[in-house]
Design an enzyme around this catalytic site. Structure first.
Site, mmCIF file in Angstrom:
data_model
loop_
_atom_site.group_PDB
_atom_site.id
_atom_site.type_symbol
_atom_site.label_atom_id
_atom_site.label_comp_id
_atom_site.label_asym_id
_atom_site.label_seq_id
_atom_site.Cartn_x
_atom_site.Cartn_y
_atom_site.Cartn_z
ATOM 1 N N ARG A 176 3.535 -0.241 -5.110
ATOM 2 C CA ARG A 176 3.348 -0.823 -3.774
ATOM 3 C C ARG A 176 2.026 -1.574 -3.646
ATOM 4 O O ARG A 176 1.808 -2.299 -2.679
ATOM 5 C CB ARG A 176 3.391 0.278 -2.713
ATOM 6 C CG ARG A 176 4.750 0.898 -2.559
ATOM 7 C CD ARG A 176 4.738 1.941 -1.465
ATOM 8 N NE ARG A 176 4.623 1.365 -0.148
ATOM 9 C CZ ARG A 176 5.599 1.311 0.733
ATOM 10 N NH1 ARG A 176 6.775 1.793 0.442
ATOM 11 N NH2 ARG A 176 5.407 0.783 1.913
ATOM 12 N N HIS A 212 16.666 -36.869 -8.839
ATOM 13 C CA HIS A 212 16.060 -37.345 -7.591
ATOM 14 C C HIS A 212 14.574 -36.985 -7.509
ATOM 15 O O HIS A 212 14.002 -36.991 -6.424
ATOM 16 C CB HIS A 212 16.812 -36.772 -6.393
ATOM 17 C CG HIS A 212 18.238 -37.213 -6.340
ATOM 18 N ND1 HIS A 212 18.610 -38.495 -6.027
ATOM 19 C CD2 HIS A 212 19.382 -36.550 -6.610
ATOM 20 C CE1 HIS A 212 19.925 -38.611 -6.086
ATOM 21 N NE2 HIS A 212 20.422 -37.432 -6.446
ATOM 22 N N CYS A 270 0.842 -1.182 0.000
ATOM 23 C CA CYS A 270 0.000 0.000 0.000
ATOM 24 C C CYS A 270 0.885 1.243 0.000
ATOM 25 O O CYS A 270 1.955 1.253 0.586
ATOM 26 C CB CYS A 270 -0.951 0.086 1.185
ATOM 27 S SG CYS A 270 -1.993 -1.356 1.384
ATOM 28 N N ASN A 277 -1.682 1.510 6.343
ATOM 29 C CA ASN A 277 -0.810 0.443 5.853
ATOM 30 C C ASN A 277 -0.611 -0.500 7.031
ATOM 31 O O ASN A 277 -0.235 -0.046 8.108
ATOM 32 C CB ASN A 277 0.542 1.099 5.530
ATOM 33 C CG ASN A 277 1.166 0.545 4.304
ATOM 34 O OD1 ASN A 277 0.763 -0.497 3.834
ATOM 35 N ND2 ASN A 277 2.157 1.249 3.806
ATOM 36 N N GLY A 278 -0.844 -1.798 6.865
ATOM 37 C CA GLY A 278 -0.652 -2.725 7.984
ATOM 38 C C GLY A 278 -1.893 -3.561 8.212
ATOM 39 O O GLY A 278 -2.825 -3.535 7.397
ATOM 40 N N GLU A 283 16.527 -17.708 -9.142
ATOM 41 C CA GLU A 283 16.096 -16.343 -9.443
ATOM 42 C C GLU A 283 15.448 -16.277 -10.833
ATOM 43 O O GLU A 283 14.446 -15.588 -11.032
ATOM 44 C CB GLU A 283 17.301 -15.392 -9.316
ATOM 45 C CG GLU A 283 17.072 -13.959 -9.764
ATOM 46 C CD GLU A 283 15.982 -13.219 -9.003
ATOM 47 O OE1 GLU A 283 15.419 -13.762 -8.037
ATOM 48 O OE2 GLU A 283 15.659 -12.096 -9.419
ATOM 49 N N TRP A 336 -2.985 -2.614 -1.562
ATOM 50 C CA TRP A 336 -2.737 -4.041 -1.791
ATOM 51 C C TRP A 336 -3.636 -4.737 -0.769
ATOM 52 O O TRP A 336 -3.403 -4.642 0.443
ATOM 53 C CB TRP A 336 -1.270 -4.361 -1.549
ATOM 54 C CG TRP A 336 -0.902 -5.770 -1.896
ATOM 55 C CD1 TRP A 336 -0.565 -6.243 -3.124
ATOM 56 C CD2 TRP A 336 -0.816 -6.880 -1.000
ATOM 57 N NE1 TRP A 336 -0.282 -7.587 -3.046
ATOM 58 C CE2 TRP A 336 -0.425 -8.010 -1.764
ATOM 59 C CE3 TRP A 336 -1.030 -7.051 0.373
ATOM 60 C CZ2 TRP A 336 -0.237 -9.274 -1.206
ATOM 61 C CZ3 TRP A 336 -0.854 -8.305 0.925
ATOM 62 C CH2 TRP A 336 -0.458 -9.399 0.134
ATOM 63 N N GLU A 343 6.734 -14.769 -11.643
ATOM 64 C CA GLU A 343 6.035 -13.597 -11.111
ATOM 65 C C GLU A 343 5.536 -12.647 -12.197
ATOM 66 O O GLU A 343 4.504 -12.008 -11.991
ATOM 67 C CB GLU A 343 6.840 -12.872 -10.029
ATOM 68 C CG GLU A 343 8.088 -12.213 -10.478
ATOM 69 C CD GLU A 343 8.880 -11.631 -9.320
ATOM 70 O OE1 GLU A 343 8.326 -11.392 -8.257
ATOM 71 O OE2 GLU A 343 10.084 -11.403 -9.513
ATOM 72 N N LYS A 347 5.564 -4.078 -4.340
ATOM 73 C CA LYS A 347 7.013 -3.887 -4.292
ATOM 74 C C LYS A 347 7.556 -3.982 -2.866
ATOM 75 O O LYS A 347 8.658 -4.440 -2.647
ATOM 76 C CB LYS A 347 7.337 -2.521 -4.889
ATOM 77 C CG LYS A 347 8.807 -2.235 -5.065
ATOM 78 C CD LYS A 347 9.357 -2.982 -6.240
ATOM 79 C CE LYS A 347 10.852 -2.837 -6.381
ATOM 80 N NZ LYS A 347 11.411 -3.936 -7.173
ATOM 81 N N LYS A 382 11.636 -14.996 -11.527
ATOM 82 C CA LYS A 382 11.305 -13.904 -12.455
ATOM 83 C C LYS A 382 10.216 -14.343 -13.420
ATOM 84 O O LYS A 382 9.268 -13.621 -13.675
ATOM 85 C CB LYS A 382 12.527 -13.460 -13.267
ATOM 86 C CG LYS A 382 13.570 -12.656 -12.549
ATOM 87 C CD LYS A 382 13.187 -11.225 -12.238
ATOM 88 C CE LYS A 382 12.536 -11.075 -10.899
ATOM 89 N NZ LYS A 382 13.326 -10.997 -9.731
HETATM 90 C C1 F6R Z 1 10.943 -10.502 -6.707
HETATM 91 C C2 F6R Z 1 10.797 -9.504 -5.680
HETATM 92 C C3 F6R Z 1 10.541 -9.959 -4.286
HETATM 93 C C4 F6R Z 1 11.437 -9.168 -3.325
HETATM 94 C C5 F6R Z 1 11.096 -9.518 -1.866
HETATM 95 C C6 F6R Z 1 12.024 -8.828 -0.887
HETATM 96 O O1 F6R Z 1 11.190 -9.918 -7.953
HETATM 97 O O2 F6R Z 1 10.891 -8.340 -5.934
HETATM 98 O O3 F6R Z 1 10.744 -11.333 -4.151
HETATM 99 O O4 F6R Z 1 12.772 -9.478 -3.599
HETATM 100 O O5 F6R Z 1 9.772 -9.143 -1.619
HETATM 101 O O6 F6R Z 1 11.972 -7.445 -1.033
HETATM 102 P P1 F6R Z 1 13.088 -6.511 -0.412
HETATM 103 O O7 F6R Z 1 14.360 -6.796 -1.138
HETATM 104 O O8 F6R Z 1 12.586 -5.122 -0.644
HETATM 105 O O9 F6R Z 1 13.200 -6.856 1.033
#
Ligand code: F6R
Length: 615
Positions: free
Chosen positions: A27, A511, A2, A100-101, A488, A74, A495, A610, A492
């Site tokens: 966010r 395995h 949010c 937020n929360g 990773e 969010w 998501e 984010k 990517k």
């Molecule tokens: C994936 C992504 C998330 C963040 C995770 C941690 O692309 O962006 O998996 O890496 O939410 O976020 P931070 O690094 O801000 O603690």
């Protein structure tokens, strides 16, 4: 999670708030809303979906006034529909709140308030906050908004960032922070003040900001602000000057922020290395870590805590620190760490890696480390964020604002930061010879150029994406330091394109996951020229024998691999330690072009946000 924006001052509040929300949309983007005080009323406009809808709406139904608040959501409690969008008005329309929360005890509070005659209009936990404020305004606070807010928040369980506006005292905004549900920055200007959950929201207007700590409240007016603890004591907060350039947070000629951020990586890695390597003196300098040689020598262990992409970055850092500084490294999820009753003391450094610096699980792990007496460090991108402020020492990623929800340049810069950290620790602990330091710093110096050359594969990846975009399951395999790169790459893809993808250590394929392989399963293998290259070739053979479509990331000049894999993407030859940086960049591009080909919303993928400030 949010985004919150507030404004009080000489300008028209609505455009300032809408601009701020635009910058915070990463966010959360389930719904959006604003409240502006005008005439003698609080006017609310809100809707489900994105800010663009609200912008259209206020064109035909505008509101003009010098004080207001806004929110982009969010969803946690209640579906993403208009009645659950923030801001939420109190029953008599005298108070309005953005939040937020999570109010953990909201059901209990809602029942109590309902029994007292309060009528709720949403399904959210947030609405109890504004109803409590209205109740305490008449009952104990004598109409004072700050006092009513202070009384109300004492009844809330959980972590919160809250901004309140009221028609009883329409010259002020009240902002409260409790715990780690996201930050609250107060921006100062001439005859105007701003409130925001994240710095980029207000950077167009001011670079001078104050950050609320937990259990602090700010009373913000046009010509000043005061900060108090929730216990009522005055706080003298220090102003920070934030260096980000808002222009760098714009998309420019790129179609998406993610694309721009992928292509910024040669630059951001240069900025990460810049000033940290003294090539003449043959040493790494990290003054912001606040670490003495004696402390470094006494260290027994490093525990890295992080979430998501940052966690995978930590898995790569483990290779660096163990190899170069000869220190044992454990890597754990922030969300799991505090539930393990971990064993810690002052010979352990807990290293939190976080782009946003606000991820609640990572912050909780840092708190746990602090309580148990460990040294606490952070690798952070967001300047001034909580993870930077509460650490004993930090290393900035220097990636610049990362707006695309899928993390890209923060991953590679945090990997480089850990390479620098490992060298620095090795230097202080005497585990690296001057020749070894020189060879590693030269590897780092060459990295931006290698990243630039890696980005030249864009066209090849674009074509590959067009051939594989329709598959519904992908397997990513890597070994050694490239195993986290496979994890990773898979994250990517899932998501941003919503394709199911799994990252696996290549040696583990036989395995279990091998049972999934058939002609409908692309298997992405990282088969660069390093000490496990031959093993990777065997794994490719095994996948091919089950009819998989094999995509190989290979080192330039490797012709053998063309006889084994269906598609080969060549990366420049590099030191094994920086190979994961290059392979992840290739996998970011693959995920990006697959998602674009599938018509997905690359910068704002469904259900994600984010900054993850709820547990
Ligand atoms: C994936 C992504 C998330 C963040 C995770 C941690 O692309 O962006 O998996 O890496 O939410 O976020 P931070 O690094 O801000 O603690």
């Amino acid at each position: 999670m949010c985004g919150i924006v507030g404004y009080v001052g000489v300008r028209d509040a609505l455009p300032v708030i809408l601009d701020g929300l635009q910058r915070l949309e990463y966010r959360g983007y389930d719904s959006v809303g604003v409240a502006v005080f005008a005439g003698d009323t609080i006017h609310v406009r809100r809707n489900a979906g994105k800010l663009a809808n609200l912008r259209e709406r206020v064109k035909t139904d505008p509101i003009s006034g010098g004080i207001g608040i806004g929110h982009t959501r969010w969803a946690t409690h209640g579906a993403p529909v208009e009645r659950n969008a923030h801001p939420h008005l109190s029953m008599n329309g005298e108070f309005v709140v953005v939040h937020n929360g999570i109010v953990e005890n909201y059901l209990e509070l809602r029942e109590e308030l309902t029994a007292e005659g309060v009528v709720f209009r949403s399904d959210t936990d947030t609405e109890v906050i504004v109803q409590l404020i209205e109740k305490f305004a008449s009952d104990g606070a004598h109409g004072d908004v700050a006092e009513a807010t202070r009384l109300a928040v004492q009844h809330l369980r959980g972590a919160h960032a809250i901004v309140v506006m009221s028609k009883r005292q329409p010259d002020r905004l009240i902002a409260v922070r409790i715990g780690n549900a996201g930050g609250i920055a107060i921006g100062t200007g001439e005859h105007e003040h701003f409130v925001a959950s994240d710095i980029p929201a207000i950077l167009d207007y001011t670079h001078s900001m104050i950050f609320l700590e937990s259990r602090q409240m700010a009373i913000v007016r046009q010509d000043g602000f005061e900060i108090q603890t929730l216990g009522g004591q005055q706080v003298h907060a220090q102003a920070h000057t934030i260096p980000y350039d808002p222009v760098s947070a714009a998309k420019g000629e790129y179609k998406h922020f993610m694309q721009k951020e992928i292509f910024e990586q040669a630059r951001s890695i240069t900025d990460t290395i810049g000033g940290r390597v003294d090539f003449e003196g043959n040493q790494v300098v990290l003054p912001s870590l606040n670490l003495t040689a004696e402390q470094a020598q006494q260290l027994q262990r490093i525990v890295t805590v992080a979430c998501g992409t940052s966690y995978f970055s930590g898995l790569i850092g483990k290779f660096y620190i163990e190899q170069l500084a000869r220190l044992n490294v454990e890597v754990d999820y922030g969300s799991e760490y505090r539930y393990r009753d971990p064993i810690l003391d002052d010979t352990t450094a807990v290293l939190a890696i976080t782009q946003s610096g606000e991820t609640v699980d990572t912050l909780a792990a840092m708190e746990e480390a602090r309580e148990k007496g460990a040294i606490v460090w952070s690798i952070v991108n967001a300047v001034g964020s909580q993870a930077m402020r509460v650490a004993d020492g930090h290393i900035a990623m220097n990636a610049g604002p990362e707006i695309g929800v899928a993390s890209t340049k923060a991953f590679t810069t945090s990997v480089v930061d850990q390479y620098l950290l490992a060298l620095y620790l090795g230097q202080l602990r005497g585990t690296l010879s001057p020749d070894a330091i020189k060879s590693h710093t030269q590897t780092l110096a060459r990295l931006p150029d290698l990243v630039g050359r890696t980005l030249e594969i864009e066209r090849a990846i674009h074509e590959l994406a067009h051939q594989v975009y329709a598959y519904t399951n992908f397997l990513y395999l890597g070994r050694g330091i490239n195993y986290p790169a496979a994890l990773e790459g898979a994250l990517k893809l899932k998501e941003i394109s919503y394709i199911h993808a799994e990252g696996y250590p290549a040696g583990e394929m036989k395995h279990g996951p091998i049972a999934l392989i058939d002609e409908h399963m692309p298997v992405v293998t990282i088969a660069l020229k390093d000490n496990v290259y031959d093993k990777m070739l065997s794994q490719i053979e095994q996948a091919k024998a089950r009819d998989a479509i094999v995509i190989a990331l290979a080192t330039e000049g490797d012709t053998v691999i063309q006889t084994k894999a269906d598609h080969v993407i060549y990366l420049p030859e590099a030191s094994a330690l920086v190979n994961p940086v290059l392979s992840v960049i290739a996998l970011q591009l693959l995920a990006y072009y697959v998602a674009v080909r599938r018509g997905a919303d690359v910068d704002q993928p469904r259900n994600l946000a984010k900054s993850v400030t709820v547990e």
